[in-house]
Design a protein around this motif. Structure first.
Motif, PDB file in Angstrom:
ATOM      1  N   TYR A 119      20.613 -20.250   7.623  1.00 35.57           N
ATOM      2  CA  TYR A 119      19.543 -21.259   7.644  1.00 35.57           C
ATOM      3  C   TYR A 119      18.377 -20.810   6.778  1.00 35.57           C
ATOM      4  N   MET A 125      15.630 -32.572   3.895  1.00 36.22           N
ATOM      5  CA  MET A 125      16.528 -32.599   5.066  1.00 36.22           C
ATOM      6  C   MET A 125      17.032 -34.028   5.315  1.00 36.22           C
ATOM      7  N   ILE A 166      20.843 -35.511   5.361  1.00 38.51           N
ATOM      8  CA  ILE A 166      21.399 -36.278   6.492  1.00 38.51           C
ATOM      9  C   ILE A 166      21.974 -37.607   5.982  1.00 38.51           C
ATOM     10  N   ILE A 214      21.870 -28.917   6.066  1.00 42.58           N
ATOM     11  CA  ILE A 214      21.463 -28.648   7.453  1.00 42.58           C
ATOM     12  C   ILE A 214      22.426 -29.208   8.522  1.00 42.58           C
ATOM     13  N   PRO A 215      22.953 -30.442   8.385  1.00 39.70           N
ATOM     14  CA  PRO A 215      23.860 -30.895   9.449  1.00 39.70           C
ATOM     15  C   PRO A 215      25.138 -30.032   9.527  1.00 39.70           C
ATOM     16  N   LEU A 270      24.186 -26.569  11.199  1.00 37.09           N
ATOM     17  CA  LEU A 270      24.056 -26.637  12.665  1.00 37.09           C
ATOM     18  C   LEU A 270      25.419 -26.845  13.317  1.00 37.09           C
ATOM     19  N   SER A 330      19.516 -32.256  13.420  1.00 35.84           N
ATOM     20  CA  SER A 330      18.999 -32.160  12.047  1.00 35.84           C
ATOM     21  C   SER A 330      17.861 -33.148  11.875  1.00 35.84           C
TER      22      SER A 330
END
Ligand code: FPP
Ligand code: MG
Length: 300
Positions: free
Chosen positions: A144, A190, A194, A219-220, A223, A265
């Motif tokens: 991250y 971000m 997404i 990011i998605p 995670l 996210s």
């Protein structure tokens, strides 16, 4: 927005000054984007000759970075239209990018030196950010911190410098607006990451679900990977950089939802957005809150 038309007019005038008909033709083929950076500058600094010129310089730098980025990413669409590299070739996109950003830098030398410094320093950062993005796309990145550092440099640095420069132009607190721009920029990227998963190609103006195929663990995906058990982690890593069939796409989307990776996210992006608003709460600029809100709620 009439003032955004003034920015477009200023860009055209700068390109006219170059006195090269081919550059003017190519400028006409560039699809205009959301002009987030200009909206921000004009809301912070108000509409003046200086702020319009600053916006034009920033938009030209942004446009040139996208011309180069489409060559690097081998992308054939930009903002719903064919990219310049697809319409012509890589050489044209690179050379026109060079013309646009060097003209922007020429104009920057006529501006106050702190603004010239902020903006040109951000261009170094965004170039480093692009290189980090390419490097991180070689192997599956599960860090991250590396992702955050990369999106700060690639996307947020120019938004931060735009807000800071606008504050400088209008005698406002530069640190406060820089921090607003930085957080807004991170939230912006971000949300972009997404939307790649949640939207269809027609809405995005570019192919959907492409980031992961291109090697970008956004990011998605980060995670989701963290929350999968070891065999599913391996399965996700196995799909990395591969053209995905219907079943594989469905598996990814199902797990995005069941692990709440997509939902979280969005919460994380909103957190950066809320922090952006928090730092300007004493500045009494309702419109800057609205920019943040519509940026979070956008669909492309
Ligand atoms: C888009 O990212 C890329 C950027 C925001 C920065 C690109 C920067 C450079 C190419 C450095 C060169 C700079 C200049 C001024 C010539 P993305 O690929 O994640 O987004 P996309 O889906 O919109 O392409
Ligand atoms: Mg790209």
């Amino acid at each position: 927005m009439i003032e955004l038309e003034q920015v477009k007019e200023q860009i055209k005038n700068y390109v006219i000054e170059i006195a090269d008909s081919r550059s003017l033709e190519l400028l006409d083929l560039l699809a205009t984007g959301k002009m987030l950076r200009s909206k921000l500058v004009l809301k912070i600094a108000g509409v003046t000759d200086e702020s319009i010129k600053l916006c034009a310089v920033i938009e030209m730098i942004h446009a040139s970075s996208l011309l180069h980025d489409d060559v690097i990413d081998e992308a054939d669409t930009r903002r719903g239209s064919p990219s310049i590299n697809a319409l012509f070739d890589n050489k044209t996109a690179i050379m026109f990018g060079d013309i646009l950003y060097s003209k922007a830098f020429t104009q920057l030398t006529t501006m106050p030196s702190d603004i010239a410094y902020n903006i040109s320093n951000a261009v170094t950062l965004l170039s480093v950010g692009e290189m980090l993005d390419v490097d991180l796309s070689k192997d599956f990145n599960n860090s991250y911190d590396k992702y955050l550092d990369m999106i700060y440099k690639k996307t947020s640095s120019l938004i931060e410098a735009s807000a800071k420069s606008a504050a400088s132009l209008s005698g406002k607190n530069q640190d406060v607006f820089a921090l607003y721009g930085k957080n807004l920029g991170i939230a912006f990227q971000m949300i972009d990451d997404i939307l790649d998963i949640t939207q269809d190609s027609a809405t995005l103006g570019k192919p959907a679900m492409l980031d992961f195929v291109e090697g970008k663990v956004t990011i998605p995906y980060l995670l989701m990977w963290e929350r999968l058990d070891s065999s599913d982690k391996l399965k996700l890593e196995g799909l990395y950089k591969k053209p995905l069939d219907e079943d594989e796409l469905k598996w990814i989307k199902d797990n995005m939802n069941s692990t709440k990776a997509l939902q979280d996210s969005m919460i994380l992006a909103s957190k950066f957005g809320t922090e952006a608003i928090e730092v300007i709460k004493d500045e009494d600029n309702e419109e800057l809150k609205n920019i943040m809100k519509s940026m979070i709620e956008r669909s492309f």
